[in-house]
Design a protein around this motif. Structure first.
Motif, PDB file in Angstrom:
ATOM      1  N   PRO A 273      -0.837 -38.539 -94.983  1.00 19.04           N
ATOM      2  CA  PRO A 273       0.926 -38.476 -94.221  1.00 19.04           C
ATOM      3  C   PRO A 273       1.863 -37.542 -94.905  1.00 19.04           C
ATOM      4  O   PRO A 273       1.247 -38.258 -95.924  1.00 19.04           O
ATOM      5  CB  PRO A 273       0.997 -40.079 -94.140  1.00 19.04           C
ATOM      6  N   GLY A 274       2.257 -37.381 -94.737  1.00 17.12           N
ATOM      7  CA  GLY A 274       3.247 -36.611 -95.441  1.00 17.12           C
ATOM      8  C   GLY A 274       2.718 -35.074 -95.221  1.00 17.12           C
ATOM      9  O   GLY A 274       3.473 -34.007 -95.337  1.00 17.12           O
ATOM     10  N   CYS A 275       1.126 -34.329 -95.074  1.00 17.11           N
ATOM     11  CA  CYS A 275       0.818 -32.901 -94.631  1.00 17.11           C
ATOM     12  C   CYS A 275       1.769 -32.257 -93.918  1.00 17.11           C
ATOM     13  O   CYS A 275       1.806 -32.629 -92.617  1.00 17.11           O
ATOM     14  CB  CYS A 275      -0.160 -32.961 -94.684  1.00 17.11           C
ATOM     15  N   SER A 276       2.165 -31.258 -94.328  1.00 18.52           N
ATOM     16  CA  SER A 276       2.637 -30.254 -93.354  1.00 18.52           C
ATOM     17  C   SER A 276       0.736 -29.177 -93.064  1.00 18.52           C
ATOM     18  O   SER A 276       0.587 -28.714 -93.789  1.00 18.52           O
ATOM     19  CB  SER A 276       3.756 -29.480 -93.563  1.00 18.52           C
ATOM     20  N   VAL A 277       0.678 -29.199 -91.135  1.00 21.85           N
ATOM     21  CA  VAL A 277       0.060 -28.204 -91.191  1.00 21.85           C
ATOM     22  C   VAL A 277      -0.068 -27.245 -89.897  1.00 21.85           C
ATOM     23  O   VAL A 277       1.022 -27.315 -89.289  1.00 21.85           O
ATOM     24  CB  VAL A 277      -1.586 -29.429 -90.430  1.00 21.85           C
ATOM     25  N   ASP A 278      -0.827 -26.630 -89.671  1.00 17.81           N
ATOM     26  CA  ASP A 278      -1.512 -25.836 -88.919  1.00 17.81           C
ATOM     27  C   ASP A 278      -1.814 -26.701 -87.659  1.00 17.81           C
ATOM     28  O   ASP A 278      -3.280 -26.713 -87.883  1.00 17.81           O
ATOM     29  CB  ASP A 278      -1.419 -24.268 -88.866  1.00 17.81           C
ATOM     30  N   LEU A 279      -1.297 -26.253 -86.107  1.00 14.68           N
ATOM     31  CA  LEU A 279      -2.811 -27.297 -85.132  1.00 14.68           C
ATOM     32  C   LEU A 279      -2.862 -26.443 -84.334  1.00 14.68           C
ATOM     33  O   LEU A 279      -1.783 -25.462 -83.482  1.00 14.68           O
ATOM     34  CB  LEU A 279      -1.444 -28.716 -84.736  1.00 14.68           C
ATOM     35  N   LEU A 280      -3.967 -26.371 -83.690  1.00 12.44           N
ATOM     36  CA  LEU A 280      -4.746 -25.163 -82.602  1.00 12.44           C
ATOM     37  C   LEU A 280      -4.250 -26.003 -81.840  1.00 12.44           C
ATOM     38  O   LEU A 280      -4.958 -26.979 -81.140  1.00 12.44           O
ATOM     39  CB  LEU A 280      -5.723 -24.851 -83.622  1.00 12.44           C
ATOM     40  N   ILE A 281      -4.075 -25.420 -80.868  1.00  7.24           N
ATOM     41  CA  ILE A 281      -3.763 -25.711 -79.240  1.00  7.24           C
ATOM     42  C   ILE A 281      -4.564 -24.812 -78.132  1.00  7.24           C
ATOM     43  O   ILE A 281      -4.501 -23.262 -78.783  1.00  7.24           O
ATOM     44  CB  ILE A 281      -2.516 -25.787 -79.222  1.00  7.24           C
ATOM     45  N   ARG A 282      -6.001 -24.605 -77.859  1.00  5.91           N
ATOM     46  CA  ARG A 282      -6.156 -24.473 -76.783  1.00  5.91           C
ATOM     47  C   ARG A 282      -5.748 -24.206 -75.280  1.00  5.91           C
ATOM     48  O   ARG A 282      -4.420 -25.548 -75.256  1.00  5.91           O
ATOM     49  CB  ARG A 282      -7.557 -24.986 -76.827  1.00  5.91           C
ATOM     50  N   PRO A 283      -5.665 -23.057 -74.158  1.00  2.67           N
ATOM     51  CA  PRO A 283      -5.339 -23.067 -73.615  1.00  2.67           C
ATOM     52  C   PRO A 283      -5.250 -24.131 -72.418  1.00  2.67           C
ATOM     53  O   PRO A 283      -4.914 -24.852 -71.252  1.00  2.67           O
ATOM     54  CB  PRO A 283      -6.318 -22.275 -72.693  1.00  2.67           C
ATOM     55  N   GLU A 284      -6.656 -25.147 -72.199  1.00  2.00           N
ATOM     56  CA  GLU A 284      -7.878 -26.209 -71.921  1.00  2.00           C
ATOM     57  C   GLU A 284      -6.496 -27.607 -72.527  1.00  2.00           C
ATOM     58  O   GLU A 284      -7.184 -28.765 -71.945  1.00  2.00           O
ATOM     59  CB  GLU A 284      -8.949 -26.099 -72.335  1.00  2.00           C
ATOM     60  N   ASP A 285      -5.987 -27.656 -73.948  1.00  2.53           N
ATOM     61  CA  ASP A 285      -5.415 -28.949 -74.501  1.00  2.53           C
ATOM     62  C   ASP A 285      -4.102 -28.456 -73.681  1.00  2.53           C
ATOM     63  O   ASP A 285      -3.498 -29.210 -73.724  1.00  2.53           O
ATOM     64  CB  ASP A 285      -5.170 -28.968 -75.388  1.00  2.53           C
ATOM     65  N   ILE A 286      -3.405 -27.940 -72.182  1.00  2.00           N
ATOM     66  CA  ILE A 286      -2.380 -28.112 -71.906  1.00  2.00           C
ATOM     67  C   ILE A 286      -2.139 -28.034 -69.834  1.00  2.00           C
ATOM     68  O   ILE A 286      -2.823 -27.334 -70.198  1.00  2.00           O
ATOM     69  CB  ILE A 286      -0.677 -26.839 -72.318  1.00  2.00           C
ATOM     70  N   LEU A 287      -1.795 -29.413 -69.764  1.00  2.00           N
ATOM     71  CA  LEU A 287      -1.838 -29.476 -68.686  1.00  2.00           C
ATOM     72  C   LEU A 287      -0.262 -29.128 -67.773  1.00  2.00           C
ATOM     73  O   LEU A 287       0.335 -28.975 -68.309  1.00  2.00           O
ATOM     74  CB  LEU A 287      -1.937 -31.261 -68.425  1.00  2.00           C
ATOM     75  N   HIS A 288      -0.270 -28.700 -66.614  1.00  2.00           N
ATOM     76  CA  HIS A 288       0.407 -27.803 -65.755  1.00  2.00           C
ATOM     77  C   HIS A 288       0.757 -29.477 -65.404  1.00  2.00           C
ATOM     78  O   HIS A 288      -0.049 -29.533 -64.218  1.00  2.00           O
ATOM     79  CB  HIS A 288       0.504 -27.159 -64.956  1.00  2.00           C
ATOM     80  N   ILE A 289       1.516 -30.256 -65.038  1.00  2.00           N
ATOM     81  CA  ILE A 289       2.229 -30.951 -64.732  1.00  2.00           C
ATOM     82  C   ILE A 289       3.546 -31.260 -63.509  1.00  2.00           C
ATOM     83  O   ILE A 289       4.425 -30.991 -64.559  1.00  2.00           O
ATOM     84  CB  ILE A 289       2.487 -32.312 -65.320  1.00  2.00           C
ATOM     85  N   GLU A 290       4.500 -30.414 -62.723  1.00  2.00           N
ATOM     86  CA  GLU A 290       5.340 -30.186 -62.223  1.00  2.00           C
ATOM     87  C   GLU A 290       6.603 -30.750 -62.469  1.00  2.00           C
ATOM     88  O   GLU A 290       7.371 -30.344 -62.928  1.00  2.00           O
ATOM     89  CB  GLU A 290       5.990 -29.509 -60.947  1.00  2.00           C
ATOM     90  N   ASP A 291       6.686 -31.811 -62.510  1.00  2.00           N
ATOM     91  CA  ASP A 291       7.843 -33.176 -63.006  1.00  2.00           C
ATOM     92  C   ASP A 291       7.905 -33.680 -64.299  1.00  2.00           C
ATOM     93  O   ASP A 291       8.549 -34.169 -64.268  1.00  2.00           O
ATOM     94  CB  ASP A 291       7.889 -34.354 -62.107  1.00  2.00           C
ATOM     95  N   ASN A 292       6.910 -33.094 -65.145  1.00  2.00           N
ATOM     96  CA  ASN A 292       7.379 -33.644 -66.131  1.00  2.00           C
ATOM     97  C   ASN A 292       8.518 -33.082 -67.045  1.00  2.00           C
ATOM     98  O   ASN A 292       8.776 -31.516 -66.786  1.00  2.00           O
ATOM     99  CB  ASN A 292       5.880 -33.204 -67.487  1.00  2.00           C
ATOM    100  N   CYS A 293       8.948 -34.785 -68.152  1.00  2.00           N
ATOM    101  CA  CYS A 293       9.854 -33.666 -68.668  1.00  2.00           C
ATOM    102  C   CYS A 293       9.930 -32.599 -69.608  1.00  2.00           C
ATOM    103  O   CYS A 293      11.153 -31.953 -70.323  1.00  2.00           O
ATOM    104  CB  CYS A 293      10.765 -35.019 -68.969  1.00  2.00           C
ATOM    105  N   LEU A 294       9.023 -32.323 -70.303  1.00  2.00           N
ATOM    106  CA  LEU A 294       8.288 -31.370 -71.280  1.00  2.00           C
ATOM    107  C   LEU A 294       8.547 -30.067 -70.069  1.00  2.00           C
ATOM    108  O   LEU A 294       7.742 -30.075 -69.853  1.00  2.00           O
ATOM    109  CB  LEU A 294       7.305 -31.880 -72.323  1.00  2.00           C
ATOM    110  N   LYS A 295       9.667 -29.146 -70.947  1.00  3.36           N
ATOM    111  CA  LYS A 295       9.223 -27.993 -70.256  1.00  3.36           C
ATOM    112  C   LYS A 295       9.489 -26.360 -71.365  1.00  3.36           C
ATOM    113  O   LYS A 295       9.104 -26.339 -72.522  1.00  3.36           O
ATOM    114  CB  LYS A 295      10.726 -28.111 -69.361  1.00  3.36           C
ATOM    115  N   ALA A 296       8.369 -25.675 -70.200  1.00  2.00           N
ATOM    116  CA  ALA A 296       7.834 -25.099 -71.564  1.00  2.00           C
ATOM    117  C   ALA A 296       8.643 -23.711 -70.406  1.00  2.00           C
ATOM    118  O   ALA A 296       8.229 -22.897 -68.804  1.00  2.00           O
ATOM    119  CB  ALA A 296       6.695 -24.595 -72.133  1.00  2.00           C
TER     120      ALA A 296
END
Length: 354
Positions: A273-296
């Protein structure tokens, strides 16, 4: 009693050309019947390493052993013809004046005629070229030429088969089909093989073990699943598969705070806990949900038939990719709802403030 020693063993090999070191303390091994692959970008040293194993290049230090016999060291460089290896070159190197049958039988011309004829026939059947046995190389396709080169290399029953970018001259569809066919042929014969390629899809399709090389160093030697899901370095993570790095802060065991919100899962390596990290995000890790509050916001899109890969900008300004069904065809500049679904947290520590 079963012999468990590796068929190929490379230990702490160093190779230089003048002042340029192209292989730095490289070690890996292959058991009998395994297929290995050296994967990496152009200039990383993979072809030089293959030539070292073949005996075409000497080394400054370390050892190469084939079936427990040292064939390369700082004081020894056994000739290629004495190493019990077969070689398939990038350009196939077929003899234009010889028929397919004669090309396949070229390396076994000292064998009694009847045995040689039988061996050639077996191999032509194995690689599916019986019908073009009497043709010449210029009369057959590139894929068929590749199979002739493979059959010729296999004819003397080598202990180890080396393949240098064998599919690079073929179109994408043929390359994909032949990688599977070649793996099936090698597995059927129980042949130990080492392939060199810069194409990760070839490596994943063919190899039991993959070595990722960068700048003359072996970054990771592992199976395809581990290299994809547990990359040992940032270089491996960036090179293998697709993905982007985003900032993260470890909040507790298995939990990270990111621009995608709090994420929870299994860390690829331990982080306090407390560590700063680079986190790898693959394309398959992100779902597209039309009405989700998190936007990009969509920055780019790459159409791939059944799917579209979107390059997205998060509210933080960081970027990630999303693999989305092509039924959802959005415009560049459009804001879409997303949701992370990440169980395996691939992290690379930057700093720790405990």
């Amino acid at each position: 009693m079963k012999n468990n020693h590796p068929l190929l063993s490379v230990e702490q090999v160093c190779k230089s050309f003048g002042n340029k070191q192209v292989a730095r303390n490289i070690s890996f091994s292959l058991q009998k019947g395994e297929i290995g692959c050296l994967l990496g970008p152009s200039g990383c040293g993979k072809t030089t390493l293959l030539r070292v194993i073949a005996g075409f290049e000497s080394i400054q230090s370390g050892t190469v052993c084939i079936d427990s016999t040292i064939v390369s060291s700082s004081t020894r460089n056994e000739a290629p013809e004495n190493r019990s290896i077969g070689m398939v070159f990038q350009d196939y190197a077929l003899f234009p004046h010889l028929s397919v049958s004669d090309n396949v039988g070229f390396g076994i011309n000292k064998m009694p005629r009847n045995e040689r004829h039988k061996r050639v026939g077996e191999l032509l059947t194995l690689v599916g070229l019986e019908e073009v046995a009497n043709n010449y190389p210029h009369e057959i396709s590139g894929g068929q030429q590749q199979r002739v080169a493979l059959a010729r290399a296999l004819a003397p029953k080598p202990e180890l088969l080396l393949l240098d970018e064998p599919f690079s001259n073929l179109d994408a569809l043929l390359r994909e089909r032949l990688t599977v066919e070649v793996r099936d042929i090698l597995k059927k014969l129980g042949t130990t093989a080492l392939l060199v390629t810069h194409n990760q899809h070839e490596a994943f399709s063919v190899a039991d073990k993959i070595g990722v090389l960068f700048d003359g160093t072996m970054q990771q030697w592992d199976n395809a699943h581990s290299i994809y899901h547990k990359p040992a370095s940032l270089e491996v993570a960036r090179f293998v598969g697709e993905g982007t790095l985003i900032d993260g802060k470890v909040t507790s065991t298995g939990k990270i705070q990111t621009a995608l919100g709090p994420l929870e899962g299994h860390f690829s390596i331990p982080c306090e806990p407390g560590c700063s990290v680079d986190l790898l995000i693959r394309p398959e890790d992100i779902l597209h949900i039309e009405d989700n509050c998190l936007k990009a916001t969509i920055l780019k899109k790459s159409f791939r038939g059944p799917n579209i890969v979107y390059l997205l900008q998060l509210a933080s300004g960081e970027k990630c990719q999303a693999l989305v069904s092509s039924h959802h065809d959005h415009r560049i500049g459009e804001r879409i709802g997303i949701q992370p679904e990440v169980d395996n947290l691939i992290v690379f520590p930057k700093s720790c403030q405990l």
